[in-house]
Design an enzyme around this catalytic site. Structure first.
Site, PDB file in Angstrom:
ATOM      1  N   HIS A   1     -10.234  -2.900  -1.015  1.00 53.14           N
ATOM      2  CA  HIS A   1     -11.218  -2.686  -0.521  1.00 53.14           C
ATOM      3  C   HIS A   1     -12.272  -1.979  -0.595  1.00 53.14           C
ATOM      4  O   HIS A   1     -12.667  -1.089  -1.968  1.00 53.14           O
ATOM      5  CB  HIS A   1     -10.416  -1.989   0.663  1.00 53.14           C
ATOM      6  CG  HIS A   1      -9.416  -2.409   1.299  1.00 53.14           C
ATOM      7  ND1 HIS A   1     -10.051  -3.071   3.238  1.00 53.14           N
ATOM      8  CD2 HIS A   1      -8.132  -2.986   1.227  1.00 53.14           C
ATOM      9  CE1 HIS A   1      -9.116  -3.733   3.984  1.00 53.14           C
ATOM     10  NE2 HIS A   1      -7.356  -3.491   2.650  1.00 53.14           N
TER      11      HIS A   1
ATOM     12  N   ARG B   1      -2.344 -11.968   3.780  1.00 54.26           N
ATOM     13  CA  ARG B   1      -3.631 -11.578   3.524  1.00 54.26           C
ATOM     14  C   ARG B   1      -3.941 -12.203   0.920  1.00 54.26           C
ATOM     15  O   ARG B   1      -3.230 -11.621   1.378  1.00 54.26           O
ATOM     16  CB  ARG B   1      -4.189  -9.924   3.126  1.00 54.26           C
ATOM     17  CG  ARG B   1      -4.317  -9.364   4.650  1.00 54.26           C
ATOM     18  CD  ARG B   1      -5.131 -10.048   5.293  1.00 54.26           C
ATOM     19  NE  ARG B   1      -7.061 -10.214   5.134  1.00 54.26           N
ATOM     20  CZ  ARG B   1      -7.461  -9.514   4.159  1.00 54.26           C
ATOM     21  NH1 ARG B   1      -7.130  -7.819   4.672  1.00 54.26           N
ATOM     22  NH2 ARG B   1      -8.520 -10.493   4.241  1.00 54.26           N
TER      23      ARG B   1
ATOM     24  N   TYR C   1      -0.411  -9.882  -0.058  1.00 52.62           N
ATOM     25  CA  TYR C   1       0.448  -9.364   1.449  1.00 52.62           C
ATOM     26  C   TYR C   1       0.742 -10.126   2.958  1.00 52.62           C
ATOM     27  O   TYR C   1      -0.430 -10.579   3.200  1.00 52.62           O
ATOM     28  CB  TYR C   1       0.458  -7.813   1.336  1.00 52.62           C
ATOM     29  CG  TYR C   1      -0.793  -7.379   1.716  1.00 52.62           C
ATOM     30  CD1 TYR C   1      -0.865  -6.767   3.340  1.00 52.62           C
ATOM     31  CD2 TYR C   1      -2.156  -6.808   0.246  1.00 52.62           C
ATOM     32  CE1 TYR C   1      -2.315  -6.910   3.860  1.00 52.62           C
ATOM     33  CE2 TYR C   1      -3.146  -6.477   1.675  1.00 52.62           C
ATOM     34  CZ  TYR C   1      -3.265  -6.625   2.716  1.00 52.62           C
ATOM     35  OH  TYR C   1      -4.229  -5.670   3.687  1.00 52.62           O
TER      36      TYR C   1
ATOM     37  N   HIS D   1      -7.019  -9.025  -2.170  1.00 49.98           N
ATOM     38  CA  HIS D   1      -8.534  -8.211  -2.057  1.00 49.98           C
ATOM     39  C   HIS D   1      -8.956  -6.891  -2.294  1.00 49.98           C
ATOM     40  O   HIS D   1      -7.205  -6.317  -2.370  1.00 49.98           O
ATOM     41  CB  HIS D   1      -8.573  -8.557  -0.882  1.00 49.98           C
ATOM     42  CG  HIS D   1      -7.601  -7.980   0.959  1.00 49.98           C
ATOM     43  ND1 HIS D   1      -6.936  -8.200   0.871  1.00 49.98           N
ATOM     44  CD2 HIS D   1      -7.659  -6.385   0.573  1.00 49.98           C
ATOM     45  CE1 HIS D   1      -5.890  -7.284   1.266  1.00 49.98           C
ATOM     46  NE2 HIS D   1      -6.583  -6.605   1.281  1.00 49.98           N
TER      47      HIS D   1
ATOM     48  N   TYR E   1       0.784  -1.315   0.068  1.00 52.47           N
ATOM     49  CA  TYR E   1      -0.081   0.132  -0.222  1.00 52.47           C
ATOM     50  C   TYR E   1       0.760   0.942   0.191  1.00 52.47           C
ATOM     51  O   TYR E   1       2.075   1.570   0.471  1.00 52.47           O
ATOM     52  CB  TYR E   1      -0.532  -0.352   1.082  1.00 52.47           C
ATOM     53  CG  TYR E   1      -2.403  -0.535   1.102  1.00 52.47           C
ATOM     54  CD1 TYR E   1      -3.304  -0.348   0.338  1.00 52.47           C
ATOM     55  CD2 TYR E   1      -1.941  -2.257   1.523  1.00 52.47           C
ATOM     56  CE1 TYR E   1      -4.122  -1.353   0.335  1.00 52.47           C
ATOM     57  CE2 TYR E   1      -2.713  -3.107   2.169  1.00 52.47           C
ATOM     58  CZ  TYR E   1      -4.799  -2.472   1.345  1.00 52.47           C
ATOM     59  OH  TYR E   1      -5.340  -3.326   1.513  1.00 52.47           O
TER      60      TYR E   1
END
Ligand SMILES: [Fe+2]
Length: 245
Positions: A164, A159, A149, A162, A110
């Site tokens: 959000h 995770r 990640y 995905h 991110y």
């Protein structure tokens, strides 16, 4: 004659059992600190919860829905389309409603100070987009397929890939913050956040479907993710207790 708002503004149905994650999910370690310890107080749905607010109509720019066009160069990664319909609890489309997404880049990183995962940032990818549904409740983003990640929930925790999602819908009561997953991801069966959604059917509603019909030859593959705000077929929250990974 005196008239009450209940007569003209019926409240939304309460969330059905088995759809949303429990506030306390021991496998999802952060919930141990933030889950409520006392019974919740259910508030009646009054005019202010049922009729507003509405966000964003004036703030959407033409390219906000295309996360591959927000910088001078193209981002690294597999270009994909993510789209679908937003429906209400009766199955009717919700037009002109704000849909926002945020995600990691193709390497699973991110663009955020808290993310110190030693994967590279992409100077051509911010990872945030927003759009409005059209008159038929349809939305569509162009983006990059996010990478998996690691996180610190438990040893060797990863995770699944995905995206959000945040939706306001027509009122406070329809706010939804959730995560969309990709079909066939082997990490799903090991992910405490995905598994915190209680039922198999509800978990399936968090997985996009590969959508061959809307792929663009020589350009991008496509995934469909329909979203239901409240009701029997509601899209589950990622975690009612808050927090996002
Ligand atoms: Fe995330």
């Amino acid at each position: 004659m005196a008239m009450t708002h209940e007569r003209y503004w019926p409240g939304y149905r309460r969330p059905p059992e088995g759809t949303h994650p429990a506030y306390l999910e021991p496998r999802y370690v952060s919930t141990l600190k933030r889950a409520p310890t006392k019974p919740l107080v259910l508030l009646p749905h009054t005019l202010s919860e049922i009729t507003g607010p509405v966000f964003g109509w004036n703030d959407i720019r033409a390219d906000d829905h295309d996360l591959t066009k927000q910088h001078r160069g193209e981002p690294i990664g597999e270009r994909i389309i993510v789209g679908g319909r937003v429906l209400d609890e009766e199955g009717r489309p919700i037009p002109h409603t704000l849909v926002e997404i945020w995600q990691a880049n193709a390497a699973g990183r991110y663009r955020h100070d808290i993310d110190q995962h030693h994967a590279p940032l992409d100077p051509n990818f911010t990872g945030c987009g927003r759009t409005l549904t059209d008159a038929s409740g349809i939305y569509r983003f162009t983006t990059i397929k996010p990478g998996a990640y690691p996180w610190n929930n438990h040893p060797n925790a990863w995770r699944p890939a995905h995206i959000h999602f945040s939706l306001f819908g027509p009122s406070f009561c329809t706010r939804l913050v959730t995560q969309m997953y990709f079909p066939g991801d082997p990490l799903l069966e090991r992910d405490p956040i995905f598994l915190s959604v209680p039922s198999d059917l509800a978990r399936c509603r968090l997985i996009a479907s590969f959508d061959w019909e809307t792929t663009i030859p020589q350009e991008s593959l496509s995934y469909r993710f329909d979203i239901v705000l409240r009701g029997r077929e509601a899209t589950p929250f990622e975690s009612p207790a808050g927090g996002q990974r």
